[in-house]
Design an enzyme around this catalytic site. Structure first.
Site, PDB file in Angstrom:
ATOM      1  N   ARG A 279       0.838  -1.201   0.000  1.00  0.00           N
ATOM      2  CA  ARG A 279       0.000   0.000   0.000  1.00  0.00           C
ATOM      3  C   ARG A 279       0.872   1.250   0.000  1.00  0.00           C
ATOM      4  O   ARG A 279       0.570   2.229  -0.694  1.00  0.00           O
ATOM      5  CB  ARG A 279      -0.944  -0.008   1.204  1.00  0.00           C
ATOM      6  CG  ARG A 279      -2.023  -1.082   1.134  1.00  0.00           C
ATOM      7  CD  ARG A 279      -2.946  -1.029   2.333  1.00  0.00           C
ATOM      8  NE  ARG A 279      -3.774   0.169   2.327  1.00  0.00           N
ATOM      9  CZ  ARG A 279      -4.523   0.562   3.366  1.00  0.00           C
ATOM     10  NH1 ARG A 279      -4.506  -0.125   4.492  1.00  0.00           N
ATOM     11  NH2 ARG A 279      -5.262   1.652   3.289  1.00  0.00           N
TER      12      ARG A 279
ATOM     13  N   CYS B  17      -1.177   5.739   9.190  1.00  0.00           N
ATOM     14  CA  CYS B  17      -1.562   4.469   8.542  1.00  0.00           C
ATOM     15  C   CYS B  17      -2.678   4.792   7.565  1.00  0.00           C
ATOM     16  O   CYS B  17      -2.618   5.812   6.876  1.00  0.00           O
ATOM     17  CB  CYS B  17      -1.975   3.436   9.587  1.00  0.00           C
ATOM     18  SG  CYS B  17      -3.348   3.973  10.647  1.00  0.00           S
TER      19      CYS B  17
END
Length: 278
Positions: free
Chosen positions: A175, A233
């Site tokens: 990611r 995150c």
């Protein structure tokens, strides 16, 4: 204060004259309706807390899990029996992200004594301790949040940290690199951030690695004694677990609570891809 507590320490604390307030943060990314799992078995005396409703505001401005309104958070904690005088222990039944979010919020809101059960519900069960299906009804607590007990970043602060300090991206490496993005509308990372998946802070049983191992890991990522460190995150949940790991390693880090879901919602913010911090 040590941010984590072992199963044996919790078992002794529960049996003591001054037991902690126990909060069950039964959270799993993308899964709803986990109250039923709590009802099927939890640490005796633990009160269920819903992360999406009580530990976050509505999705939108600020990301997928923006910070809750201070008064709403305080009311949720008082409902769960939280007081300023009693220690709090939080745990979850997955990889520890929900518990870390509760730990960080309580710390940020000024609670003086909150810890995460190392290894969570799985460690409790593996040690042979009993579960309960009885849902407690605690007396209302008196906890009144006073924000400022933990360092908080906004998008501008995260950008500054990436330039002048060390900004860690706690998501999975793919990611960060922009190879895939299963949740948010844009793939990639904040320019200048370094990839530091929070899953690499845990052993195979879901417990935090020893402090010396964590220190070595973070030193390899560029942490030094005089460097300011921040973490983000996807939506400010799993990054809270990285904040715990950094604290175990002796580093007080700031959390970008809005995280990538907040950053990428602003089309004016730059996006980087690839393996290198850029």
């Amino acid at each position: 204060m040590n941010p984590i507590i072992s199963v044996s320490e919790l078992a002794a604390a529960v049996a003591s004259p001054r037991p902690p307030v126990l909060l069950d943060i039964r959270y799993q990314l993308g899964v709803k309706g986990l109250h039923a799992e709590y009802e099927a078995g939890h640490v005796p005396g633990a009160v269920f807390v819903d992360l999406d409703r009580e530990l976050a505001g509505p999705p939108g401005v600020g990301g997928r899990h923006p910070l809750p309104e201070v008064e709403a958070f305080g009311a949720a904690m008082r409902r769960a029996g939280v007081t300023a005088q009693a220690p709090v222990v939080v745990y979850d039944g997955w990889v520890g992200w929900g518990a870390a979010r509760a730990w960080w919020l309580l710390r940020w809101a000024g609670h003086p004594d909150v810890r995460v059960l190392d290894g969570g519900l799985g460690a409790w069960k593996a040690a042979g301790h009993p579960l309960s299906a009885e849902e407690p009804r605690p007396a209302p607590g008196d906890f009144k949040p006073v924000p400022g007990g933990a360092r908080l970043l906004d998008a501008d602060g995260a950008a500054s940290m990436a330039r002048s300090g060390l900004l860690m991206d706690a998501r999975a490496g793919e990611r960060y690199r922009g190879e895939t993005e299963p949740i948010d509308p844009v793939a990639g990372h904040i320019p200048g951030a370094v990839s530091a998946p929070t899953t690499e802070n845990l052993d195979a049983e879901g417990r935090f690695l020893p402090a010396e191992v964590l220190k070595a890991r973070f030193a390899g990522l560029g942490v030094t004694e005089d460097l300011q460190v921040g973490v983000y995150c996807g939506s400010g949940v799993s990054a809270a677990q990285q904040v715990i790991a950094l604290e175990l390693a002796g580093v007080r880090a700031a959390l970008y609570a809005g995280s990538w879901s907040d950053w990428c919602a602003d089309g004016t913010r730059p996006v980087a891809t690839g393996a290198d911090a850029s």
